[in-house]
Design an enzyme around this catalytic site. Structure first.
Site, PDB file in Angstrom:
ATOM      1  N   LYS A  83     -39.321  14.765  51.294  1.00 25.64           N
ATOM      2  CA  LYS A  83     -39.892  14.648  49.957  1.00 25.64           C
ATOM      3  C   LYS A  83     -39.403  13.335  49.353  1.00 25.64           C
ATOM      4  O   LYS A  83     -38.208  13.130  49.162  1.00 25.64           O
ATOM      5  CB  LYS A  83     -39.459  15.823  49.086  1.00 25.64           C
ATOM      6  CG  LYS A  83     -40.027  15.755  47.680  1.00 25.64           C
ATOM      7  CD  LYS A  83     -39.664  16.980  46.863  1.00 25.64           C
ATOM      8  CE  LYS A  83     -40.252  16.894  45.472  1.00 25.64           C
ATOM      9  NZ  LYS A  83     -39.902  18.068  44.662  1.00 25.64           N
TER      10      LYS A  83
ATOM     11  N   ARG B  46     -45.292  16.277  36.187  1.00 26.71           N
ATOM     12  CA  ARG B  46     -44.223  16.366  35.179  1.00 26.71           C
ATOM     13  C   ARG B  46     -44.805  16.865  33.860  1.00 26.71           C
ATOM     14  O   ARG B  46     -44.143  17.576  33.122  1.00 26.71           O
ATOM     15  CB  ARG B  46     -43.555  15.000  35.035  1.00 26.71           C
ATOM     16  CG  ARG B  46     -43.039  14.463  36.382  1.00 26.71           C
ATOM     17  CD  ARG B  46     -41.540  14.421  36.492  1.00 26.71           C
ATOM     18  NE  ARG B  46     -41.123  14.224  37.870  1.00 26.71           N
ATOM     19  CZ  ARG B  46     -40.528  13.124  38.348  1.00 26.71           C
ATOM     20  NH1 ARG B  46     -40.268  12.124  37.539  1.00 26.71           N
ATOM     21  NH2 ARG B  46     -40.174  13.054  39.613  1.00 26.71           N
TER      22      ARG B  46
ATOM     23  N   LYS C  99     -44.213  15.081  51.769  1.00 26.48           N
ATOM     24  CA  LYS C  99     -44.745  15.020  50.408  1.00 26.48           C
ATOM     25  C   LYS C  99     -44.312  13.723  49.735  1.00 26.48           C
ATOM     26  O   LYS C  99     -43.139  13.378  49.832  1.00 26.48           O
ATOM     27  CB  LYS C  99     -44.191  16.223  49.637  1.00 26.48           C
ATOM     28  CG  LYS C  99     -44.543  16.268  48.177  1.00 26.48           C
ATOM     29  CD  LYS C  99     -43.824  17.425  47.541  1.00 26.48           C
ATOM     30  CE  LYS C  99     -44.138  17.429  46.062  1.00 26.48           C
ATOM     31  NZ  LYS C  99     -43.480  18.518  45.376  1.00 26.48           N
TER      32      LYS C  99
ATOM     33  N   SER D 153     -50.013  15.771  42.600  1.00 28.09           N
ATOM     34  CA  SER D 153     -50.758  15.631  41.350  1.00 28.09           C
ATOM     35  C   SER D 153     -51.366  14.238  41.161  1.00 28.09           C
ATOM     36  O   SER D 153     -52.496  14.111  40.699  1.00 28.09           O
ATOM     37  CB  SER D 153     -49.842  15.974  40.176  1.00 28.09           C
ATOM     38  OG  SER D 153     -48.678  15.149  40.190  1.00 28.09           O
TER      39      SER D 153
HETATM   40  C1  PBG Z   1     -39.965  19.525  41.940  1.00 24.38           C
HETATM   41  C2  PBG Z   1     -41.382  19.319  42.311  1.00 24.38           C
HETATM   42  C3  PBG Z   1     -42.190  18.207  42.035  1.00 24.38           C
HETATM   43  C4  PBG Z   1     -43.439  18.463  42.563  1.00 24.38           C
HETATM   44  C5  PBG Z   1     -43.388  19.711  43.134  1.00 24.38           C
HETATM   45  N1  PBG Z   1     -42.117  20.219  42.998  1.00 24.38           N
HETATM   46  C6  PBG Z   1     -41.983  17.009  41.240  1.00 24.38           C
HETATM   47  C7  PBG Z   1     -40.779  16.220  41.252  1.00 24.38           C
HETATM   48  O1  PBG Z   1     -40.048  16.131  42.242  1.00 24.38           O
HETATM   49  O2  PBG Z   1     -40.569  15.621  40.201  1.00 24.38           O
HETATM   50  C8  PBG Z   1     -44.607  17.534  42.480  1.00 24.38           C
HETATM   51  C9  PBG Z   1     -45.927  18.123  42.772  1.00 24.38           C
HETATM   52  C10 PBG Z   1     -47.059  17.275  42.365  1.00 24.38           C
HETATM   53  O3  PBG Z   1     -46.897  16.134  41.905  1.00 24.38           O
HETATM   54  O4  PBG Z   1     -48.196  17.758  42.506  1.00 24.38           O
HETATM   55  N2  PBG Z   1     -39.606  20.870  42.024  1.00 24.38           N
END
Ligand code: PBG
Length: 325
Positions: free
Chosen positions: A197, A207, A249, A275
């Site tokens: 990730k 967010r 991811k 997202s």
């Molecule tokens: C953190 C988390 C994030 C996403 C899923 N789980 C964001 C981050 O690390 O700030 C992002 C998912 C997305 O952008 O669709 N638990």
């Protein structure tokens, strides 16, 4: 005048021939729908930067999960947005916390038709917005966070989650959670490790979706976007720790990592079309700059081609309906 010896266009001459030789498939069962449930709302609340996606009430959540199941989607991944936050993220392992309550609701409603999955991370529940608890100096405390994750895992398993999405990027999280689950008899609960990730700008709209309280960034625990070898190493370590599935991811900016992870580990590999990937295509399509449906299907197919066995996508239900024709 000499004729070409090799005629590659022969394989492209008609839809029927192209269908016969297409290397990659995309099926509804290979899609997972992320869902947001927000405590204390009676109606769904639209997310401005993700047109078509909303924070759900418990009631509207049931509806969209049922639609996903009817479209043949393989699973739903639940994220909770609590009304109150604190430094420890107490809402995360409270059986009455919004995520755990919603999990119970979905397990009862659609648990036989698809795989009910939960995000296992503290960021939605902490008042500082980090994925773990903080040490006295303000840094994210890896090992103290592992204790919170173990407790959160048990709460989610008890609520009926069939698959836990370990998205916090703490070292040792897979092993600690597996041990905690097994000790309580939850030997069938699946673990999806967000192995690779990346600290990505493409999480921006998410967010907003979870009302993130984060100031600063997650660069001390999420991967540097420049690093491919390190991403593969994360996946290997998570497989050794007992992950059932590993994740890469975001998806489209990291397709090379996805391919290398797929070629390296022997367990299923998933990818998360995040997202920002969603928002980009929706925004361009809304302006008439790209064909929305064709772009969505091409993006999903390409993530599969790069090596993802399953794709998490906010378009899961809509794409599944298209695929079923
Ligand atoms: C953190 C988390 C994030 C996403 C899923 N789980 C964001 C981050 O690390 O700030 C992002 C998912 C997305 O952008 O669709 N638990």
């Amino acid at each position: 005048m000499s004729f070409p010896e090799v005629r590659l266009r022969r394989l492209r001459q008609s839809p029927a021939v192209r269908g016969l030789v297409r290397e990659t498939s995309l099926e509804p069962r290979q899609l997972v729908l992320p869902l947001f449930v927000r405590e204390g709302i009676a109606e769904p609340s639209p997310i401005g930067s993700m047109p078509g996606v909303a924070q759900h009430s418990l009631d509207s959540l049931r509806g969209v999960a049922t639609e996903a199941a009817e479209a043949g989607v393989g699973g739903v991944m639940l994220f909770g947005v609590p009304a109150v936050r604190d430094a420890q993220g107490s809402g995360a392992d409270d059986p009455k916390g919004i995520l755990n309550v919603a999990t119970e609701v979905l397990a009862a409603e659609v648990g036989d038709a698809l795989v009910v999955q939960t995000d296992l991370c503290l960021d939605e529940f902490t008042d500082h917005g980090h994925c773990g608890v903080l040490a006295a100096d303000g840094s994210v405390d890896n090992d103290a966070t592992l204790e919170r994750y173990a407790s959160m895992a048990l709460a989610q398993a008890r609520a009926g989650s069939q698959l836990l999405g370990l998205s916090g990027m703490m070292d040792g999280q897979v092993a600690v959670i597996r041990q905690a689950l097994d000790a309580e008899g939850f030997t069938d609960t699946l673990l999806l490790a967000y192995a690779a990730k990346y600290a990505s700008a493409f999480y921006g709209p998410f967010r907003e979706a979870v009302d993130s309280q984060l100031k600063g960034d997650r660069r001390t625990y999420q991967l540097d976007p420049g690093n491919r070898r390190e991403g593969v190493r994360e996946a290997v370590v998570d497989e050794q720790e007992g992950a059932d599935i590993v994740m890469v991811k975001p998806a489209m900016a990291f397709l090379d990592v996805l391919r290398e992870v797929r070629d390296t580990v022997d367990i299923p590999v998933w990818a998360y079309q995040v997202s920002g990937e969603y928002a980009m295509i929706e925004a361009a399509a809304a302006n008439g700059w790209i064909d929305r449906r064709a772009s969505i299907l091409e993006s999903l197919l390409s993530i599969r081609r790069a090596g993802a066995d399953v794709v998490l996508s906010y378009w899961a239900t809509e794409a599944a309906r298209w695929l079923r024709g």
